[in-house]
Write a protein that holds these residues in place. Sequence first.
Motif, PDB file in Angstrom:
ATOM      1  N   ALA A  24      -1.206  -5.772 -20.660  1.00 38.97           N
ATOM      2  CA  ALA A  24      -0.020  -4.923 -20.798  1.00 38.97           C
ATOM      3  C   ALA A  24      -0.382  -3.578 -21.427  1.00 38.97           C
ATOM      4  CB  ALA A  24       1.034  -5.644 -21.641  1.00 38.97           C
ATOM      5  N   SER A  25      -1.286  -3.625 -22.426  1.00 38.18           N
ATOM      6  CA  SER A  25      -1.709  -2.393 -23.086  1.00 38.18           C
ATOM      7  C   SER A  25      -2.448  -1.476 -22.114  1.00 38.18           C
ATOM      8  CB  SER A  25      -2.612  -2.737 -24.277  1.00 38.18           C
ATOM      9  OG  SER A  25      -3.059  -1.564 -24.916  1.00 38.18           O
ATOM     10  N   ALA A  26      -3.341  -2.060 -21.305  1.00 37.72           N
ATOM     11  CA  ALA A  26      -4.078  -1.266 -20.315  1.00 37.72           C
ATOM     12  C   ALA A  26      -3.129  -0.659 -19.298  1.00 37.72           C
ATOM     13  CB  ALA A  26      -5.121  -2.139 -19.614  1.00 37.72           C
ATOM     14  N   ILE A  32      -9.431   9.445 -19.123  1.00 32.99           N
ATOM     15  CA  ILE A  32     -10.138   8.401 -18.367  1.00 32.99           C
ATOM     16  C   ILE A  32     -10.889   7.494 -19.332  1.00 32.99           C
ATOM     17  CG2 ILE A  32     -12.019   7.962 -16.741  1.00 32.99           C
ATOM     18  CD1 ILE A  32      -9.453   8.838 -15.409  1.00 32.99           C
ATOM     19  N   GLY A  33     -11.433   8.091 -20.397  1.00 30.66           N
ATOM     20  CA  GLY A  33     -12.116   7.282 -21.412  1.00 30.66           C
ATOM     21  C   GLY A  33     -11.167   6.296 -22.067  1.00 30.66           C
ATOM     22  N   GLN A  34      -9.935   6.738 -22.353  1.00 30.17           N
ATOM     23  CA  GLN A  34      -8.949   5.825 -22.941  1.00 30.17           C
ATOM     24  C   GLN A  34      -8.586   4.705 -21.976  1.00 30.17           C
ATOM     25  OE1 GLN A  34      -5.750   6.784 -25.526  1.00 30.17           O
ATOM     26  NE2 GLN A  34      -6.224   8.973 -25.487  1.00 30.17           N
ATOM     27  N   ILE A  35      -8.429   5.062 -20.695  1.00 30.33           N
ATOM     28  CA  ILE A  35      -8.132   4.042 -19.685  1.00 30.33           C
ATOM     29  C   ILE A  35      -9.269   3.034 -19.608  1.00 30.33           C
ATOM     30  CG2 ILE A  35      -7.837   3.643 -17.208  1.00 30.33           C
ATOM     31  CD1 ILE A  35      -6.339   6.309 -17.081  1.00 30.33           C
ATOM     32  N   LEU A  78      -9.250  -0.994 -20.319  1.00 31.83           N
ATOM     33  CA  LEU A  78      -9.690  -1.965 -19.314  1.00 31.83           C
ATOM     34  C   LEU A  78     -10.838  -2.821 -19.841  1.00 31.83           C
ATOM     35  CD1 LEU A  78      -9.497   0.253 -16.096  1.00 31.83           C
ATOM     36  CD2 LEU A  78      -7.927  -1.569 -16.786  1.00 31.83           C
ATOM     37  N   GLN A  79     -11.709  -2.226 -20.643  1.00 33.96           N
ATOM     38  CA  GLN A  79     -12.806  -3.009 -21.229  1.00 33.96           C
ATOM     39  C   GLN A  79     -12.275  -4.020 -22.241  1.00 33.96           C
ATOM     40  OE1 GLN A  79     -15.344   0.083 -22.782  1.00 33.96           O
ATOM     41  NE2 GLN A  79     -16.358   0.442 -20.808  1.00 33.96           N
ATOM     42  N   PHE A  80     -11.264  -3.628 -23.006  1.00 36.96           N
ATOM     43  CA  PHE A  80     -10.621  -4.548 -23.938  1.00 36.96           C
ATOM     44  C   PHE A  80      -9.973  -5.698 -23.172  1.00 36.96           C
ATOM     45  CE2 PHE A  80      -6.788  -5.616 -26.538  1.00 36.96           C
ATOM     46  CZ  PHE A  80      -7.459  -6.177 -27.622  1.00 36.96           C
ATOM     47  N   LYS A  81      -9.328  -5.370 -22.069  1.00 40.31           N
ATOM     48  CA  LYS A  81      -8.724  -6.388 -21.211  1.00 40.31           C
ATOM     49  C   LYS A  81      -9.797  -7.307 -20.625  1.00 40.31           C
ATOM     50  CE  LYS A  81      -6.498  -6.727 -16.682  1.00 40.31           C
ATOM     51  NZ  LYS A  81      -5.962  -5.933 -15.541  1.00 40.31           N
TER      52      LYS A  81
END
Length: 581
Positions: A209-211, A235-238, A242-245
Amino acid sequence: MVNTRNSSTDPTTWTVFQTLLSDMVGRYVGVRRLVAIGAGLEIVGVGLGVAGPFFLKLVVDRLDKGGAGATAVLCVGLFVAFWALSNVIATWRLPYSTQLIDRLTERYTTRAVLTSLPEAADGREGDSGRMMGLIERLPYSLTIVVDGLIWHAAPLVIQLIASLWLLAGLIPFYFAMILAVVLVAYSGATWLGAIHHQKLAAHANTAAASASEVTSDVIRNARRVVLNGTLGAEIGQIREGLQFKAAANRRMMWSLVGTSILQYGIVGIGLTGLLTMAVSDVLADKMTVGNFVLLQAYVFRLVAPLSGFGFLLSQASVSIANIRDILAFNSVAETDAFQIEPPAGAAQIVLEHVNFSYGPGLPGLHDISAVLEPGSFNVIVGPNGSGKSTLAQIIAGGLRPSSGEVTISGQNLATVARQDHHRFVLYVPQFIGLFNRSLSANALYPPSRQTEAQLAMLLSEWRFHDTGRAIDFGAIVGEQGERLSGGQIQKLELARIIGVKVPAIILDESTSALDPVSEEAVIRTLRSRFGLDTTLVLISHRQRLAEMADQVLFMKNGRLVRNGLHEYLLRDSAVYRQLWA
């Protein structure tokens, strides 16, 4: 990071199942016929599947005893026919289960949007990115939980009981007992694994959900990102989201591996012992070859669906979390049986000792009292951050005062249902978001009662196109009206509200993008069209509009410093004179 709803009223996993089961048989959803047909087909399919291996046993017994080939062929034919029919029926059920999922998706989506849109409209608690992610995942989540778990649970239990009962009547009873113990142990391991997996799944769901929130936020603000040269940073934040997800998903998947090892370790040990005992009995002439075939057929027939059910139970954790989050938005309050009627003409707006706070350390409003007479034109002025927009939203009912009250012709606005506020007072914000629809669809958006011809005349008068060319009402305006200028958007919205009959209208800097000449022309048209039938409130930074007002409300530091006619305030208030100086 996304703000999760941790209210004590949020549904638990058990509540999710209760709600789904209730809605599957509830008259108001209209799916009971689909459930009945699908369940009936599933039960028939289970019955055919349970009976099929019995014919295979008869074939082996006849062949073992040198019996007639015709009987064996008949039994083989029945075994294959029962197997084929059970699979056809399983497929036959799919259209009904798909309709069921679609009906439930429609119900939960519309109720969730109905509940969350007012929060999004406030611009404080709304989270459209998270909501979109939940809605996008809802059909798949319902398929896993409803079609994969609930729909198969009862037929699977029936299949287990019928198969064990049939085995107990044909072979030594202890074989059925051992198989039952293996299946119970397998189910217990699956359940324990699912409990652990669900905790990780809830974390993965939050990460997803956060991503989704971050990505949608960047896409919605594409112009701001590109024009400020921050595309790489965003893009870095995205990528970070996605990496956290992905990390959360990895932990969740490894928990599945651990559960699978436990499940199939139990099954492997149990079935090895069971079939070894059966082979021993066949060699000792205590069991026929046909019964051995029957035993192994039922063993693998039961383990196969149970293993699939166990995998679904583990996979369903994310889906249950998703449905639970959607249901948390489904607490739509029942509307009152009666509607409070708005005043017939223009509203008298009374503010009595209104206070409001956004929270500790944040600006608010302090003890504001004022009367806005019916049919009057009122302008709220003051420096940036003085509380003008907050006051406008409180008058419109978008915000509720911490103390004090706002009455519209004697009716306390706090007692009016939120969906009825627009019948008392219509609020028009500074930043007007248009639908990605035609210019006509936006200009005639309810509750406006304009015609396209009236709009064309009005917009031409206001020089919607500075070249004076004809207006193409079929043109698509783009997301948020991006194909129009800020002034065109405001002219379009102001032309729309001229066709709205309402006791009071609040314009929160809704003319800020207009040049002074156009702004004055628009205000004169609004006052002329509304006459004494609508009380008009405008937030503005233009002295000319303050001069036109029946009453000026001068705000500073969240307080109403002075109110009255512009010329009187200029004469009596040095602070007011300083504002325009």
